[in-house]
Design a protein around this motif. Sequence first.
Motif, PDB file in Angstrom:
ATOM      1  N   SER A   1       0.808  -1.225   0.000  1.00 21.72           N
ATOM      2  CA  SER A   1       0.000   0.000   0.000  1.00 21.72           C
ATOM      3  C   SER A   1       0.839   1.272   0.000  1.00 21.72           C
ATOM      4  O   SER A   1       0.296   2.371  -0.107  1.00 21.72           O
ATOM      5  CB  SER A   1      -0.922   0.004   1.223  1.00 21.72           C
ATOM      6  N   SER A   2       2.171   1.148   0.132  1.00 19.33           N
ATOM      7  CA  SER A   2       3.049   2.322   0.204  1.00 19.33           C
ATOM      8  C   SER A   2       3.419   2.810  -1.197  1.00 19.33           C
ATOM      9  O   SER A   2       3.656   2.012  -2.099  1.00 19.33           O
ATOM     10  CB  SER A   2       4.333   1.988   0.982  1.00 19.33           C
ATOM     11  N   ARG A   3       3.479   4.130  -1.335  1.00 19.59           N
ATOM     12  CA  ARG A   3       3.915   4.721  -2.604  1.00 19.59           C
ATOM     13  C   ARG A   3       5.430   4.651  -2.657  1.00 19.59           C
ATOM     14  O   ARG A   3       6.119   5.195  -1.806  1.00 19.59           O
ATOM     15  CB  ARG A   3       3.454   6.176  -2.679  1.00 19.59           C
ATOM     16  N   HIS A   4       5.962   3.976  -3.672  1.00 16.76           N
ATOM     17  CA  HIS A   4       7.402   3.770  -3.791  1.00 16.76           C
ATOM     18  C   HIS A   4       7.981   4.727  -4.816  1.00 16.76           C
ATOM     19  O   HIS A   4       7.438   4.891  -5.903  1.00 16.76           O
ATOM     20  CB  HIS A   4       7.684   2.321  -4.202  1.00 16.76           C
TER      21      HIS A   4
ATOM     22  N   SER B   1       4.137  18.965 -16.013  1.00 17.77           N
ATOM     23  CA  SER B   1       2.983  18.072 -16.078  1.00 17.77           C
ATOM     24  C   SER B   1       3.393  16.784 -16.773  1.00 17.77           C
ATOM     25  O   SER B   1       4.450  16.710 -17.420  1.00 17.77           O
ATOM     26  CB  SER B   1       1.827  18.730 -16.844  1.00 17.77           C
ATOM     27  N   GLU B   2       2.564  15.765 -16.640  1.00 15.20           N
ATOM     28  CA  GLU B   2       2.847  14.490 -17.281  1.00 15.20           C
ATOM     29  C   GLU B   2       2.839  14.634 -18.803  1.00 15.20           C
ATOM     30  O   GLU B   2       3.682  14.048 -19.497  1.00 15.20           O
ATOM     31  CB  GLU B   2       1.818  13.448 -16.831  1.00 15.20           C
TER      32      GLU B   2
ATOM     33  N   GLN C   1       6.680   6.329 -13.520  1.00 16.55           N
ATOM     34  CA  GLN C   1       5.833   6.661 -12.360  1.00 16.55           C
ATOM     35  C   GLN C   1       6.578   6.565 -11.040  1.00 16.55           C
ATOM     36  O   GLN C   1       6.097   7.041 -10.013  1.00 16.55           O
ATOM     37  CB  GLN C   1       4.618   5.731 -12.306  1.00 16.55           C
ATOM     38  N   PHE C   2       7.780   5.952 -11.046  1.00 17.79           N
ATOM     39  CA  PHE C   2       8.536   5.755  -9.818  1.00 17.79           C
ATOM     40  C   PHE C   2       9.592   6.838  -9.574  1.00 17.79           C
ATOM     41  O   PHE C   2      10.169   6.868  -8.487  1.00 17.79           O
ATOM     42  CB  PHE C   2       9.236   4.387  -9.837  1.00 17.79           C
ATOM     43  N   TRP C   3       9.868   7.693 -10.562  1.00 19.76           N
ATOM     44  CA  TRP C   3      10.985   8.621 -10.358  1.00 19.76           C
ATOM     45  C   TRP C   3      10.817  10.001 -10.980  1.00 19.76           C
ATOM     46  O   TRP C   3      11.436  10.957 -10.521  1.00 19.76           O
ATOM     47  CB  TRP C   3      12.281   7.999 -10.882  1.00 19.76           C
ATOM     48  N   VAL C   4      10.006  10.154 -12.024  1.00 21.63           N
ATOM     49  CA  VAL C   4       9.870  11.453 -12.695  1.00 21.63           C
ATOM     50  C   VAL C   4       9.068  12.404 -11.804  1.00 21.63           C
ATOM     51  O   VAL C   4       7.958  12.060 -11.377  1.00 21.63           O
ATOM     52  CB  VAL C   4       9.183  11.298 -14.062  1.00 21.63           C
TER      53      VAL C   4
END
Length: 680
Positions: free
Chosen positions: A282-285, A322-323, A353-356
């Motif tokens: 459940s944690s955002r990595h 922005s994305e 999604q994990f670093w930008v």
Amino acid sequence: MASFVQLTDDEYDEIVVDDGPNNNDGVEEPKADDDVEEPNVGMTFSSEEEVRSYYMKYAKHKGFGVRRRNSRQSEDGRVRWFTLVCARQGTVKSQASNILKPRQTERVGCKARVNAVLNEDGRYTLSSVILDHTHYCSPGKARHFRCFKKLDACVAKRLEINDEAGIQFFYAIDVGPDMRLKNVFWADARSRAAYQSFGDVITFDTTYLTNAYKMPFAPFVGVNHHGQSILFGCGLISNEDANTFEWLFESWLKCMNDRPPNAIITNQDKAMKLAIARVFPSSRHRSCLWHIMKKLPEKFGSHSRYDKIKDSLHKCVYDSLSENEFEERWAYLIETNDLRDNAWLGSLYADRQFWVPAYVKNTFWAGMSTTQRSESMNAFFDDYVHSRTTLKEFVDQYDSALRRKAENEAIADFNSFNTEIPCISHYPIEKQFQEIYTISKFKEVQEEFRGFLYLTISYLGGDGAGHTFVVGDEIKVSDGCIKRVNYFVCVYGENPLDITCTCKLFEFRGILCRHALRILAQLDKGEVPPKYILDRWRKDIKRHYVNVKSSYEATSNPERQRFDRIQNCFYKLCSNAAKTERNCVKLIGQLEQLKSEYPDDDPNVGTSTAGEVTPMDGTTGKVLSPLVVRSKGRPTTKRRTHPVEKALKKPSTRRRLSTTEVDYCINIFYTTMNFCDTSS
């Protein structure tokens, strides 16, 4: 500023929002001192020193500092009258060269004071007394005032004795079938309690060597209300595969009462990523951006278009707000440099999604953008451990490092409570943050107010439900140029009022952005809505973890209070008897006779035995020293060399822990179990 009176413990508890663990439930805390009589006009003292001593005792009891303000002498040299004031009396004109960066000051114009005049009989009488303060007073933090930073010999000796005593940690030990030590995790009680307040975001990193077995040091680190790194436990591991990380994460999660963090930052390691997905689903990595970008020279250093690729990638990552903007710039980077087949860039894009930043700014990271928290914690331990530190030495030095960390936090608490940064604007919302936030976090808020200089505002439109404003801002981009950017600020409702900005600074760092603050000021709002004042940055909340007993900070309890009283009585007696051998022997003999009158209630008090560690196959036996391990993920840059290592001219041969050292370490871990059970 409104006038405040003494903040008692009961009154202080009424504003407590952090509801961390209380390890003193059911134990009545004795008063440290009897109440000190309040100063009154007409009180008489035999000397100037007696007045000062009395007022200092009263001030320490109430929780404020004292300094001498005015005095006048007669022709014979005697002091005719003098004034003792609160340390926060008066005001100071800022001497800062930059008026937008005022210096920190403790002077807030407090009026509390006593005035003493000399009588005809040579005694001093209080002629005027003002008790009310224009600030909160905290008896628990009074020791940090300069006027109270004096230790008598008895107190200094007691601190030295307390230093040698210790209550240790929650622990977990992993051994192999051959009973050889593989992995160790531990956390002290204070760290476990602090996690209840600041465990929403953590960083985890293993790129640091600490001991003679090359076992990576793996700290779990967060950030406290001052923006300081705070430790939530750590491990020494023998491998960096998914199974080892999974064991370590499960041990840590159990230590923290099965409460996972909301967000976690690590370096870009596949084994860590897999273990986090299993243990913290459940944690955002988030992967460390710094670790990713530092690989550019390795991946493209020999490319003919290296400089252009580097500039394009930096703009793509750092300047995309922005994305969609990131997607457009990434596509341009790939096409113009013909990098469609580059495997490294392909893997980065798949994990964007994990670093930008454009993808992760919707999540609260408490201002932590990389694993620099872990790295700064590693640098902190550099003063105590180095690559030749044995496991036994590491256990010994661990407490010393955390003691200094706790003291730094206590000093920051004191400074936030007893000094302030002057406001740079007339907006009441800046004053609101000044009175509530810690010094370090108010500085961050004030930086947003300084940004008002670069803003332009226009009204876009709205309806009965809400209104939208366009706020133009000037920001520096990666190439040093100034970029004009428009942000959209939306305001909904009135009571309560909601405000959002497309920059997402509040969601990311927990600090309200300049764009939202400017609109609030434009709308003549005197206060920021409560939801935008985060408890984790406040200075007026009583953090329960600071009272949790640990090996490096002893807290008061009835037995300790009684011990201190007895020790104070014995100190002078022991000091006198130690001057000669005859008196020393005589006193020891008398004490031996007294022992029979005060027998131990428990014959096992003061003893401990090493327990057994169960390996994976279920067998038991002696735990052996770990093997020298080969770890991965070390940074390419050379690790900072500890002064102790520089002093060693000839490198020593590697050796395994002796049986005595292993027994020592395991003994420490096992004797802590009872304490950790009661303090969790």
